[in-house]
Write a protein that holds these residues in place. Sequence first.
Motif, PDB file in Angstrom:
ATOM      1  N   GLY A 204       9.327   5.234  -3.571  1.00 51.27           N
ATOM      2  CA  GLY A 204       8.416   4.138  -3.872  1.00 51.27           C
ATOM      3  C   GLY A 204       9.140   2.956  -4.488  1.00 51.27           C
ATOM      4  O   GLY A 204       8.916   1.794  -4.106  1.00 51.27           O
ATOM      5  N   GLY A 205      10.040   3.238  -5.439  1.00 50.53           N
ATOM      6  CA  GLY A 205      10.813   2.167  -6.057  1.00 50.53           C
ATOM      7  C   GLY A 205      11.768   1.492  -5.081  1.00 50.53           C
ATOM      8  O   GLY A 205      11.897   0.264  -5.070  1.00 50.53           O
ATOM      9  N   LEU A 206      12.436   2.300  -4.230  1.00 52.38           N
ATOM     10  CA  LEU A 206      13.360   1.729  -3.255  1.00 52.38           C
ATOM     11  C   LEU A 206      12.624   0.907  -2.198  1.00 52.38           C
ATOM     12  O   LEU A 206      13.106  -0.144  -1.762  1.00 52.38           O
ATOM     13  N   LEU A 207      11.444   1.388  -1.789  1.00 55.04           N
ATOM     14  CA  LEU A 207      10.658   0.634  -0.808  1.00 55.04           C
ATOM     15  C   LEU A 207      10.232  -0.708  -1.384  1.00 55.04           C
ATOM     16  O   LEU A 207      10.250  -1.739  -0.686  1.00 55.04           O
ATOM     17  N   ALA A 208       9.857  -0.712  -2.666  1.00 54.27           N
ATOM     18  CA  ALA A 208       9.447  -1.963  -3.302  1.00 54.27           C
ATOM     19  C   ALA A 208      10.624  -2.925  -3.431  1.00 54.27           C
ATOM     20  O   ALA A 208      10.466  -4.136  -3.274  1.00 54.27           O
ATOM     21  N   ALA A 209      11.813  -2.384  -3.719  1.00 47.24           N
ATOM     22  CA  ALA A 209      12.973  -3.246  -3.944  1.00 47.24           C
ATOM     23  C   ALA A 209      13.668  -3.668  -2.652  1.00 47.24           C
ATOM     24  O   ALA A 209      14.185  -4.787  -2.559  1.00 47.24           O
ATOM     25  N   ARG A 210      13.677  -2.752  -1.636  1.00 44.06           N
ATOM     26  CA  ARG A 210      14.471  -3.017  -0.446  1.00 44.06           C
ATOM     27  C   ARG A 210      13.648  -3.197   0.816  1.00 44.06           C
ATOM     28  O   ARG A 210      14.173  -3.600   1.852  1.00 44.06           O
ATOM     29  N   GLY A 211      12.354  -2.833   0.774  1.00 47.28           N
ATOM     30  CA  GLY A 211      11.505  -2.958   1.945  1.00 47.28           C
ATOM     31  C   GLY A 211      11.668  -1.847   2.950  1.00 47.28           C
ATOM     32  O   GLY A 211      11.063  -1.876   4.027  1.00 47.28           O
ATOM     33  N   THR A 212      12.461  -0.801   2.627  1.00 51.63           N
ATOM     34  CA  THR A 212      12.666   0.338   3.515  1.00 51.63           C
ATOM     35  C   THR A 212      13.075   1.544   2.690  1.00 51.63           C
ATOM     36  O   THR A 212      13.620   1.401   1.593  1.00 51.63           O
ATOM     37  N   VAL A 213      12.785   2.724   3.238  1.00 52.86           N
ATOM     38  CA  VAL A 213      13.210   3.948   2.559  1.00 52.86           C
ATOM     39  C   VAL A 213      14.463   4.517   3.217  1.00 52.86           C
ATOM     40  O   VAL A 213      14.957   5.567   2.789  1.00 52.86           O
TER      41      VAL A 213
ATOM     42  N   LEU B  89       1.878   6.650  -6.830  1.00 54.10           N
ATOM     43  CA  LEU B  89       0.756   7.474  -7.295  1.00 54.10           C
ATOM     44  C   LEU B  89       1.001   8.944  -6.988  1.00 54.10           C
ATOM     45  O   LEU B  89       0.679   9.822  -7.802  1.00 54.10           O
ATOM     46  N   LEU B  90       1.565   9.232  -5.806  1.00 51.99           N
ATOM     47  CA  LEU B  90       1.878  10.617  -5.457  1.00 51.99           C
ATOM     48  C   LEU B  90       2.905  11.189  -6.416  1.00 51.99           C
ATOM     49  O   LEU B  90       2.749  12.321  -6.909  1.00 51.99           O
ATOM     50  N   GLY B  91       3.967  10.426  -6.706  1.00 57.38           N
ATOM     51  CA  GLY B  91       4.988  10.906  -7.620  1.00 57.38           C
ATOM     52  C   GLY B  91       4.444  11.169  -9.011  1.00 57.38           C
ATOM     53  O   GLY B  91       4.717  12.217  -9.617  1.00 57.38           O
TER      54      GLY B  91
ATOM     55  N   THR C 291       0.834  -1.206   0.000  1.00 60.99           N
ATOM     56  CA  THR C 291       0.000   0.000   0.000  1.00 60.99           C
ATOM     57  C   THR C 291       0.863   1.248   0.000  1.00 60.99           C
ATOM     58  O   THR C 291       0.596   2.208  -0.731  1.00 60.99           O
ATOM     59  N   ARG C 292       1.921   1.252   0.823  1.00 64.93           N
ATOM     60  CA  ARG C 292       2.809   2.412   0.867  1.00 64.93           C
ATOM     61  C   ARG C 292       3.535   2.616  -0.458  1.00 64.93           C
ATOM     62  O   ARG C 292       3.702   3.753  -0.921  1.00 64.93           O
ATOM     63  N   VAL C 293       3.948   1.528  -1.086  1.00 61.14           N
ATOM     64  CA  VAL C 293       4.589   1.630  -2.403  1.00 61.14           C
ATOM     65  C   VAL C 293       3.626   2.243  -3.412  1.00 61.14           C
ATOM     66  O   VAL C 293       3.979   3.160  -4.166  1.00 61.14           O
TER      67      VAL C 293
END
Length: 279
Positions: free
Chosen positions: A153-162, A12-14, A5-7
Amino acid sequence: MSTRTRVALLLLLGIGLLCNPFYLWPYHADDAHELRASETTITADAATAVPVDDLPPETRTAVESAVATLESADDLPVGWYHSDQGGGHDWPRYESAEAVPMTGLSETGPPTATVEETEYLLTTVAVERSPPVLPEQFRIPVGVAGALALAFGGLLAARGTVQLTTRAAWVVVSVWSGVLLATAAYDGSFAGVALTTVHEIPLVGIELSAVTGDLLGTAVWILPAVGLVLGVGFRRERWRSGVGGTGELLSVLALLAVTWPFTLPGGALGFLIGQDRTP
């Protein structure tokens, strides 16, 4: 809130920040045109000066609006109004010179109209269009926010953290640079995104073309993202632990000394969201 959901919200915000009428406003569009009025010193004969009540409705409305704007400016303190720039007042504005209603005004002499026994000269002035809703200076901050949202968003999807490592922080630099280049490509030039036009190379005195100057003026906007990388580096104790060596540390300090108004904000953000170094 789940990671998916956060991703989705970040992406969507970007996309929303970058793909909207304000950010995609075409700076290469034709100028708008304003109808302005000024009390004339020209001696107009009866064939030139037209009573406002004799004008077609659309022209009469435009002329009365321009005259009302002029009169409102006369009520302001001295120095608040500059007729050559419009003074920030709401002159009647139209999409093109052809759209300005001039029907009924003289075509052989100066376009003048009589309003309450005072003669006014009507002029059409080309003005740059402003993007909708927000002033133009907000465009770059909106672009920065959009690029950050996409990158996070991309980093959160790939790494699980910002939380960023220095390598992940360089991804942010790449995304923001890509947004700048895409924006310039959309505009048709770098002039719409450049902070300033660099006219010559400092200390050397070599003059630069307008395109090169705008390109360098655009590159200045990448410095806050570079500052982000430096902030993450300090958070991860890169130089305190001697990883980068003395030469790299001195280079970083030299860059900060010259560019700190741009790199410091990004550096502060990088230090806040950087990932602590694993012992």
